[in-house]
Scaffold this motif. Structure first.
Motif, PDB file in Angstrom:
ATOM      1  N   THR A  35     -29.924  33.497 -29.249  1.00 42.92           N
ATOM      2  CA  THR A  35     -29.616  32.165 -29.762  1.00 42.92           C
ATOM      3  C   THR A  35     -30.638  31.136 -29.278  1.00 42.92           C
ATOM      4  OG1 THR A  35     -28.091  31.800 -27.911  1.00 42.92           O
ATOM      5  CG2 THR A  35     -27.151  32.620 -29.988  1.00 42.92           C
ATOM      6  N   ILE A  36     -30.809  30.088 -30.078  1.00 41.73           N
ATOM      7  CA  ILE A  36     -31.785  29.042 -29.777  1.00 41.73           C
ATOM      8  C   ILE A  36     -31.225  27.690 -30.213  1.00 41.73           C
ATOM      9  CG2 ILE A  36     -33.005  29.404 -31.972  1.00 41.73           C
ATOM     10  CD1 ILE A  36     -35.644  28.769 -30.412  1.00 41.73           C
ATOM     11  N   SER A  37     -31.554  26.659 -29.436  1.00 38.01           N
ATOM     12  CA  SER A  37     -31.146  25.293 -29.771  1.00 38.01           C
ATOM     13  C   SER A  37     -32.301  24.342 -29.472  1.00 38.01           C
ATOM     14  CB  SER A  37     -29.897  24.888 -28.969  1.00 38.01           C
ATOM     15  OG  SER A  37     -30.163  24.980 -27.574  1.00 38.01           O
ATOM     16  N   THR A  38     -32.169  23.097 -29.918  1.00 30.49           N
ATOM     17  CA  THR A  38     -33.235  22.120 -29.738  1.00 30.49           C
ATOM     18  C   THR A  38     -32.680  20.749 -29.367  1.00 30.49           C
ATOM     19  OG1 THR A  38     -33.200  21.513 -32.088  1.00 30.49           O
ATOM     20  CG2 THR A  38     -34.759  23.236 -31.442  1.00 30.49           C
ATOM     21  N   MET A  39     -33.511  19.987 -28.654  1.00 34.38           N
ATOM     22  CA  MET A  39     -33.313  18.550 -28.504  1.00 34.38           C
ATOM     23  C   MET A  39     -34.673  17.937 -28.739  1.00 34.38           C
ATOM     24  SD  MET A  39     -31.877  16.012 -25.504  1.00 34.38           S
ATOM     25  CE  MET A  39     -30.149  16.392 -25.675  1.00 34.38           C
ATOM     26  N   GLU A  40     -34.794  17.243 -29.870  1.00 35.22           N
ATOM     27  CA  GLU A  40     -36.091  16.733 -30.306  1.00 35.22           C
ATOM     28  C   GLU A  40     -36.112  15.215 -30.353  1.00 35.22           C
ATOM     29  OE1 GLU A  40     -37.791  18.945 -33.766  1.00 35.22           O
ATOM     30  OE2 GLU A  40     -35.792  19.873 -33.787  1.00 35.22           O
ATOM     31  N   SER A  41     -37.254  14.674 -30.013  1.00 32.16           N
ATOM     32  CA  SER A  41     -37.486  13.248 -30.161  1.00 32.16           C
ATOM     33  C   SER A  41     -38.628  13.049 -31.154  1.00 32.16           C
ATOM     34  CB  SER A  41     -37.799  12.611 -28.809  1.00 32.16           C
ATOM     35  OG  SER A  41     -37.906  11.221 -28.938  1.00 32.16           O
ATOM     36  N   CYS A  42     -39.862  13.238 -30.731  1.00 34.07           N
ATOM     37  CA  CYS A  42     -41.026  12.922 -31.568  1.00 34.07           C
ATOM     38  C   CYS A  42     -41.139  13.780 -32.826  1.00 34.07           C
ATOM     39  CB  CYS A  42     -42.311  13.000 -30.753  1.00 34.07           C
ATOM     40  SG  CYS A  42     -42.596  14.609 -30.005  1.00 34.07           S
ATOM     41  N   THR A  43     -40.531  14.960 -32.850  1.00 39.59           N
ATOM     42  CA  THR A  43     -40.590  15.804 -34.038  1.00 39.59           C
ATOM     43  C   THR A  43     -39.403  15.562 -34.977  1.00 39.59           C
ATOM     44  OG1 THR A  43     -39.644  17.572 -32.678  1.00 39.59           O
ATOM     45  CG2 THR A  43     -42.032  17.646 -33.093  1.00 39.59           C
ATOM     46  N   SER A  44     -38.491  14.733 -34.568  1.00 41.91           N
ATOM     47  CA  SER A  44     -37.393  14.255 -35.432  1.00 41.91           C
ATOM     48  C   SER A  44     -36.614  15.361 -36.136  1.00 41.91           C
ATOM     49  CB  SER A  44     -37.931  13.294 -36.496  1.00 41.91           C
ATOM     50  OG  SER A  44     -38.675  12.266 -35.923  1.00 41.91           O
ATOM     51  N   GLY A  45     -36.438  16.496 -35.493  1.00 39.28           N
ATOM     52  CA  GLY A  45     -35.665  17.585 -36.094  1.00 39.28           C
ATOM     53  C   GLY A  45     -36.492  18.587 -36.880  1.00 39.28           C
ATOM     54  N   LEU A  46     -37.806  18.432 -36.895  1.00 39.52           N
ATOM     55  CA  LEU A  46     -38.652  19.342 -37.664  1.00 39.52           C
ATOM     56  C   LEU A  46     -38.595  20.775 -37.118  1.00 39.52           C
ATOM     57  CD1 LEU A  46     -40.622  19.755 -39.984  1.00 39.52           C
ATOM     58  CD2 LEU A  46     -42.478  19.048 -38.448  1.00 39.52           C
ATOM     59  N   ILE A  47     -38.509  20.926 -35.803  1.00 42.36           N
ATOM     60  CA  ILE A  47     -38.426  22.270 -35.222  1.00 42.36           C
ATOM     61  C   ILE A  47     -37.127  22.939 -35.675  1.00 42.36           C
ATOM     62  CG2 ILE A  47     -38.258  23.581 -33.064  1.00 42.36           C
ATOM     63  CD1 ILE A  47     -40.108  21.346 -31.840  1.00 42.36           C
ATOM     64  N   ILE A  94     -28.032  32.491 -35.185  1.00 42.94           N
ATOM     65  CA  ILE A  94     -28.639  32.294 -33.866  1.00 42.94           C
ATOM     66  C   ILE A  94     -28.903  30.828 -33.537  1.00 42.94           C
ATOM     67  CG2 ILE A  94     -29.641  34.599 -33.683  1.00 42.94           C
ATOM     68  CD1 ILE A  94     -31.978  31.833 -34.596  1.00 42.94           C
ATOM     69  N   PHE A  95     -28.690  29.930 -34.485  1.00 44.62           N
ATOM     70  CA  PHE A  95     -28.965  28.504 -34.272  1.00 44.62           C
ATOM     71  C   PHE A  95     -27.683  27.700 -34.460  1.00 44.62           C
ATOM     72  CE2 PHE A  95     -30.430  24.256 -35.658  1.00 44.62           C
ATOM     73  CZ  PHE A  95     -31.192  23.928 -34.548  1.00 44.62           C
ATOM     74  N   PRO A  96     -26.971  27.397 -33.345  1.00 47.45           N
ATOM     75  CA  PRO A  96     -25.735  26.628 -33.484  1.00 47.45           C
ATOM     76  C   PRO A  96     -25.979  25.164 -33.809  1.00 47.45           C
ATOM     77  CG  PRO A  96     -26.198  27.014 -31.170  1.00 47.45           C
ATOM     78  CD  PRO A  96     -27.229  27.788 -31.961  1.00 47.45           C
TER      79      PRO A  96
END
Length: 168
Positions: free
Chosen positions: A21-33, A46-48
């Motif tokens: 599983t993988i998760s993100t917390m993005e600032s400068c990429t604004s959710g692009l990842i 795998i991405f909650p």
């Protein structure tokens, strides 16, 4: 760009295959990842989810310790690591990515901003891998800069995952 899309797709397919599983917390990429992860069919396995925390206050609201931002600045490796750790803990994932930095302009609200400087952390299990990129962003629009940052994150993620047995 097609090669980079394939790289991200291959990584996500491997994560699906290994139930990692993988998760993100993005600032400068604004959710692009997060968007690039979910471009792969089956990514919901795998991405909650992820967080887009453009403002300092939002980072703190989600769980980043305000002292980290106060002591090191929002544009720092320490903040990126705190973002990754927060995403990983909140969403209970094997891997988490935290990214913060500036795109094409200096941020008037944060004195520590440097044009084209980005910090990100990839946490695998309990181990943090921190990176800094000082990019030449001249002549690029904001989307191109975000794309460059996201592609760099996937390059580093692939290298880290190659160095170890796929987790899951």
């Amino acid at each position: 760009m097609e090669q980079n899309r394939k790289q991200a797709d291959d990584i996500v397919k491997k994560l699906i295959e290994t139930h990692t599983t993988i998760s993100t917390m993005e600032s400068c990429t604004s959710g692009l990842i997060a968007s690039m992860i979910t471009d792969t069919e089956g990514a919901s396995a795998i991405f909650p989810g992820g967080f887009v925390t453009y403002l300092n206050e939002t980072k703190i609201l989600i769980g980043v310790d305000a002292n980290v931002i106060e002591q090191y600045g929002v544009y720092s490796g320490e903040c990126a690591e705190a973002m990754a750790k927060t995403a990983q803990e909140k969403l209970h994932t094997d891997i988490a990515i935290g990214i913060t930095g500036t795109t094409g302009n200096v941020d008037p609200n944060n004195a520590d901003s440097v044009q084209g400087q980005v910090y990100f952390c990839i946490r695998i299990g309990g181990q943090a891998h921190s990176f800094e990129l000082d990019a030449d962003v001249s002549g690029r629009n904001r989307h191109e800069i975000k794309q460059m940052y996201a592609e760099y994150v996937f390059e580093k993620l692939e290298l880290l995952l190659r160095k170890r047995v796929w987790c899951g």
